[in-house]
Design an enzyme around this catalytic site. Sequence first.
Site, PDB file in Angstrom:
ATOM      1  CG  HIS A   1       7.102  -1.203   3.473  1.00  0.00           C
ATOM      2  ND1 HIS A   1       6.781  -0.615   2.268  1.00  0.00           N
ATOM      3  CD2 HIS A   1       6.020  -1.915   3.834  1.00  0.00           C
ATOM      4  CE1 HIS A   1       5.554  -0.941   1.925  1.00  0.00           C
ATOM      5  NE2 HIS A   1       5.061  -1.749   2.851  1.00  0.00           N
ATOM      6  CB  ILE A   2      11.674  -5.413   5.815  1.00  0.00           C
ATOM      7  CG1 ILE A   2      12.496  -5.511   4.529  1.00  0.00           C
ATOM      8  CG2 ILE A   2      11.648  -6.747   6.556  1.00  0.00           C
ATOM      9  CD1 ILE A   2      13.960  -5.877   4.769  1.00  0.00           C
TER      10      ILE A   2
ATOM     11  CB  SER B   1      -0.957   0.003   1.200  1.00  0.00           C
ATOM     12  OG  SER B   1      -0.230  -0.029   2.410  1.00  0.00           O
ATOM     13  CB  VAL B   2       3.575   2.685   1.641  1.00  0.00           C
ATOM     14  CG1 VAL B   2       4.494   3.899   1.558  1.00  0.00           C
ATOM     15  CG2 VAL B   2       2.451   2.932   2.644  1.00  0.00           C
TER      16      VAL B   2
HETATM   17  P1  5GP Z   1       2.148  -2.496   3.042  1.00  0.00           P
HETATM   18  O1  5GP Z   1       0.677  -2.759   3.130  1.00  0.00           O
HETATM   19  O2  5GP Z   1       2.467  -1.515   1.933  1.00  0.00           O
HETATM   20  O3  5GP Z   1       2.986  -3.733   3.012  1.00  0.00           O
HETATM   21  O4  5GP Z   1       2.549  -1.816   4.404  1.00  0.00           O
HETATM   22  C1  5GP Z   1       2.428  -0.460   4.640  1.00  0.00           C
HETATM   23  C2  5GP Z   1       2.358  -0.304   6.137  1.00  0.00           C
HETATM   24  O5  5GP Z   1       2.562   1.053   6.447  1.00  0.00           O
HETATM   25  C3  5GP Z   1       1.019  -0.697   6.723  1.00  0.00           C
HETATM   26  O6  5GP Z   1       1.190  -1.776   7.653  1.00  0.00           O
HETATM   27  C4  5GP Z   1       0.513   0.564   7.383  1.00  0.00           C
HETATM   28  O7  5GP Z   1      -0.152   0.345   8.603  1.00  0.00           O
HETATM   29  C5  5GP Z   1       1.793   1.370   7.570  1.00  0.00           C
HETATM   30  N1  5GP Z   1       1.587   2.808   7.535  1.00  0.00           N
HETATM   31  C6  5GP Z   1       0.823   3.503   6.663  1.00  0.00           C
HETATM   32  N2  5GP Z   1       0.882   4.805   6.930  1.00  0.00           N
HETATM   33  C7  5GP Z   1       1.709   4.950   8.002  1.00  0.00           C
HETATM   34  C8  5GP Z   1       2.160   6.083   8.755  1.00  0.00           C
HETATM   35  O8  5GP Z   1       1.832   7.233   8.497  1.00  0.00           O
HETATM   36  N3  5GP Z   1       3.001   5.825   9.795  1.00  0.00           N
HETATM   37  C9  5GP Z   1       3.408   4.565  10.120  1.00  0.00           C
HETATM   38  N4  5GP Z   1       4.236   4.429  11.174  1.00  0.00           N
HETATM   39  N5  5GP Z   1       3.000   3.480   9.434  1.00  0.00           N
HETATM   40  C10 5GP Z   1       2.162   3.675   8.390  1.00  0.00           C
END
Ligand code: 5GP
Length: 112
Positions: A98-99, A93-94
């Site tokens: 990231h790990i 989602s970002v």
């Molecule tokens: P993905 O789903 O891309 O693998 O993980 C992205 C992670 O970033 C998610 O677990 C989400 O909770 C976390 N996340 C999103 N926005 C923020 C933020 O503003 N601060 C922090 N510390 N984590 C975030």
Amino acid sequence: MTLFEKIISREIPAEIVDEDDLCLAFRDINPQAPVHILVIPKKPIPRIAESGTEDQSLLGHLLLKASGIAASHGLDKSGYRVVINNGADGGESVPHLHIHILGGRPLQWPPG
Ligand code: 5GP
């Protein structure tokens, strides 16, 4: 600039647990386990699929950092999971590599 680049530059606050020249580690804002920490490179690689051979030592550094952080949070005996979500089906989602380090409770397998 992605959300995680803003965390690196301190434009957006986060609970940072570790930092060095190459990476930053901070607590996930929506933790899925008692310990849920993200380790990110300072280099803005969007996702693992877009890393290259030039990133070999950086990727190794991130994994070793994840192992060290897990141990420093008391997870090395109980166990933990290291996850990289890539792309839509992976649940990314970002768009900044990231790990996830997840631990502090038994985790199910397979993931949903
Ligand atoms: P993905 O789903 O891309 O693998 O993980 C992205 C992670 O970033 C998610 O677990 C989400 O909770 C976390 N996340 C999103 N926005 C923020 C933020 O503003 N601060 C922090 N510390 N984590 C975030």
